[in-house]
Design an enzyme around this catalytic site. Structure first.
Site, PDB file in Angstrom:
ATOM      1  N   PRO A   1       0.396  -1.396   0.388  1.00 38.42           N
ATOM      2  CA  PRO A   1       0.053  -0.351   0.595  1.00 38.42           C
ATOM      3  C   PRO A   1       0.861   1.061  -0.003  1.00 38.42           C
ATOM      4  CG  PRO A   1       0.015  -1.160   2.354  1.00 38.42           C
ATOM      5  CD  PRO A   1       1.070  -2.246   1.593  1.00 38.42           C
ATOM      6  N   TRP A   2       0.407   2.369  -0.120  1.00 38.29           N
ATOM      7  CA  TRP A   2       0.917   3.701   0.321  1.00 38.29           C
ATOM      8  C   TRP A   2       1.618   4.477   1.069  1.00 38.29           C
ATOM      9  CZ3 TRP A   2      -2.301   6.178   2.695  1.00 38.29           C
ATOM     10  CH2 TRP A   2      -4.069   6.230   2.783  1.00 38.29           C
TER      11      TRP A   2
ATOM     12  N   LYS B   1       4.704  -5.222  -7.081  1.00 46.39           N
ATOM     13  CA  LYS B   1       3.995  -3.771  -6.954  1.00 46.39           C
ATOM     14  C   LYS B   1       3.756  -2.580  -5.916  1.00 46.39           C
ATOM     15  CE  LYS B   1      -0.856  -2.175  -8.753  1.00 46.39           C
ATOM     16  NZ  LYS B   1      -0.672  -0.952  -7.522  1.00 46.39           N
TER      17      LYS B   1
ATOM     18  N   GLU C   1      -0.531   2.704  -7.136  1.00 46.59           N
ATOM     19  CA  GLU C   1       0.416   3.581  -8.244  1.00 46.59           C
ATOM     20  C   GLU C   1       0.293   5.213  -7.605  1.00 46.59           C
ATOM     21  OE1 GLU C   1      -3.855   5.307 -10.108  1.00 46.59           O
ATOM     22  OE2 GLU C   1      -4.993   3.710  -8.654  1.00 46.59           O
TER      23      GLU C   1
ATOM     24  N   SER D   1      -6.610  -3.083   1.856  1.00 52.19           N
ATOM     25  CA  SER D   1      -7.765  -3.357   2.198  1.00 52.19           C
ATOM     26  C   SER D   1      -8.551  -4.560   2.599  1.00 52.19           C
ATOM     27  CB  SER D   1      -8.412  -2.082   1.444  1.00 52.19           C
ATOM     28  OG  SER D   1      -9.229  -2.894   0.480  1.00 52.19           O
TER      29      SER D   1
ATOM     30  N   GLU E   1      -2.447  -8.853   4.928  1.00 51.14           N
ATOM     31  CA  GLU E   1      -2.606  -8.348   6.212  1.00 51.14           C
ATOM     32  C   GLU E   1      -3.746  -6.710   5.568  1.00 51.14           C
ATOM     33  OE1 GLU E   1      -2.721  -5.186   7.812  1.00 51.14           O
ATOM     34  OE2 GLU E   1      -0.294  -4.765   7.953  1.00 51.14           O
TER      35      GLU E   1
ATOM     36  N   GLU F   1     -12.314   1.022   9.870  1.00 52.20           N
ATOM     37  CA  GLU F   1     -10.947   1.826  10.527  1.00 52.20           C
ATOM     38  C   GLU F   1     -11.509   3.029   9.273  1.00 52.20           C
ATOM     39  OE1 GLU F   1      -6.405   0.587   8.639  1.00 52.20           O
ATOM     40  OE2 GLU F   1      -8.171  -0.428   7.722  1.00 52.20           O
TER      41      GLU F   1
END
Length: 457
Positions: free
Chosen positions: A137-138, A162, A165, A213, A232, A357
């Site tokens: 993730p970011w 990956k 983005e 997510s 996760e 969350e």
């Protein structure tokens, strides 16, 4: 079909200013196929190295990360907006993780070895799974990649990773350095969007390691089919604060929920008190949060979608008290993705800010009528990743920690982590293990070997 989706570059934005900062590649089926094929071709040479030789190369990669720490930090800041104080520590952790797993694989011991069946000798070989597709993730672009890639590589796998983005920057550099330290295509960087991630999961990888997510994780599990998946999927961490909590509890919780602007799966989210310390908690947390200004003390939210989601959750809350801090962006950063600290109190137990969350610099405060009720609230959401207890009564604290349904727990602290200790979720937070020598098992499979001794008469 995926081939009809946009292939134009991804527009990148600086979350500190909201201004464009360039573009990134939007990989599609040809690029995904080429990346996986390259990692597949690199697998035989990498997997047949001894753990010692793989360890030496991983140690070399850690050295390159340290040597170029300033460039890594600059790339992390460009994509995430994190302050230098956060990126510096995270780059140090990344180098430490590669060094830790460089030696951890050499220390593994195989179970059930020896003369276990009369006339036979047996042992267990731990073998790499193959090519691992990693999707990160970011919120921690480089650190989460290291959590996944370091044990996978140490176990003898090759990796196609990956990034999100919005944050491709630091992984591009890591892939370049991995090529120098580990060998060509042992770690392949695959930039792109969500469709790129779907294509990677559906490609000819042997395993998928995904951090993100819950909804996306469920989709990954479906697309992966019978292949191994490590998930996760976020958290919604409770912090049970008893009346005899340490004096620094409010400051410590405020520090933890503003680190990375609260965009951490393990960050404290739901403060749970007893009736006798509820008002003290609201007052103490409000003061501690108000002293921390977005822009001066912590960074922005990562992207417009996350800002919109955060704002919607707050707007939909039924909290009777909504205590908001301030922002202090630097000159030229006024249009950044800044959100102030927020404390929500006097809200129902099924409030969206409690059950979902939030992923931002926000804490809710709930009142429980006794310890059993506090524990029920803490364990009353689907996510079960992390939790903390705050009390100077060691016995009571340890009893509560034991009863919490969470993969990682803390007593009188929060977000304290190290490479030696495992991190993983339960329930809707997914399954699998990051960090520690236990993480090696995620990326290896056992093979039992049994040999008959002696000769036939």
């Amino acid at each position: 079909m995926s081939t009809s989706l946009p292939t134009s570059p991804v527009d990148l934005t600086d979350p500190r200013t909201g201004a464009p900062r360039g573009t990134s590649v939007r990989s599609r089926l040809p690029e995904v196929g080429a990346a996986v094929s390259a990692a597949r071709a690199a697998l035989p040479d990498w997997s047949t190295l001894t753990p010692k030789d793989r360890g030496r190369r991983l140690d070399r990669l850690a050295g390159l990360v340290e040597e170029h720490a300033a460039e890594y930090a600059a790339r992390e800041r460009a994509g995430t907006g994190k302050p230098e104080s956060e990126t510096t520590g995270e780059i140090e952790q990344v180098a430490d993780l590669f060094r830790f797993f460089a030696t951890a694989a050499r220390a593994r011991t195989a179970p059930a070895a020896g003369l276990l069946v009369a006339g036979h000798e047996s042992w267990v070989r731990w073998e790499p799974i193959g090519v691992v597709g990693v999707v990160v993730p970011w919120n921690y672009p480089l650190l989460m990649a290291a959590w996944r890639c370091a044990p996978a590589l140490a176990a003898g796998n090759t990796v196609v990773v990956k990034p999100a983005e919005t944050t491709p920057d630091s992984l591009e550099l890591l892939s370049e350095h991995a090529g120098r330290a580990l060998g060509p295509d042992v770690l392949v960087h695959l930039p792109g969007d969500r469709e790129t991630g779907r294509l990677l999961v559906e490609s000819a990888v042997d395993m998928v390691a995904f951090t993100g997510s819950g909804r996306a994780g469920a989709d990954v599990a479906t697309r992966a089919g019978t292949r191994r998946v490590s998930l996760e999927l976020g958290g919604n961490a409770p912090a049970i604060v008893l009346p005899d909590a340490p004096d620094d509890t409010w400051e410590a919780l405020a520090d933890a929920v503003t680190y990375n602007a609260g965009q951490s799966c393990a960050a404290p989210a739901r403060v749970i008190t007893l009736p006798e310390n509820y008002e003290a908690a609201v007052e103490g947390l409000a003061a501690a949060l108000a002293s921390r200004l977005a822009g001066r003390d912590f960074g922005p939210l990562n992207n417009p979608d996350q800002m919109d989601r955060y704002d919607r959750l707050i707007a939909s809350s039924g909290a009777k008290r909504n205590l908001v801090g301030g922002i202090a962006p630097a000159p030229g950063e006024e249009a950044g993705h800044w959100r102030p600290t927020t404390l929500l109190a006097d809200l129902p137990d099924d409030d969206p800010a409690v059950t979902e969350e939030v992923f931002g610099p926000l804490l809710t405060v709930q009142r429980a009528d006794g310890l059993p009720a506090a524990l029920a609230l803490a364990n009353g959401v689907p996510q079960a990743l992390a939790a903390s207890v705050w009390t100077t009564d060691l016995t009571a604290g340890l009893e509560l920690v034991a009863a919490l349904d969470a993969g990682e727990t803390w007593l009188n602290c929060h977000l304290v982590q190290t490479a030696e200790l495992p991190h993983g979720g339960r329930g809707a937070s997914g399954h699998g293990t990051d960090l520690s020598t236990l993480a090696l098992q995620e990326y290896q499979r056992p093979k039992t070997v049994t040999v008959r001794l002696g000769r036939r008469s």
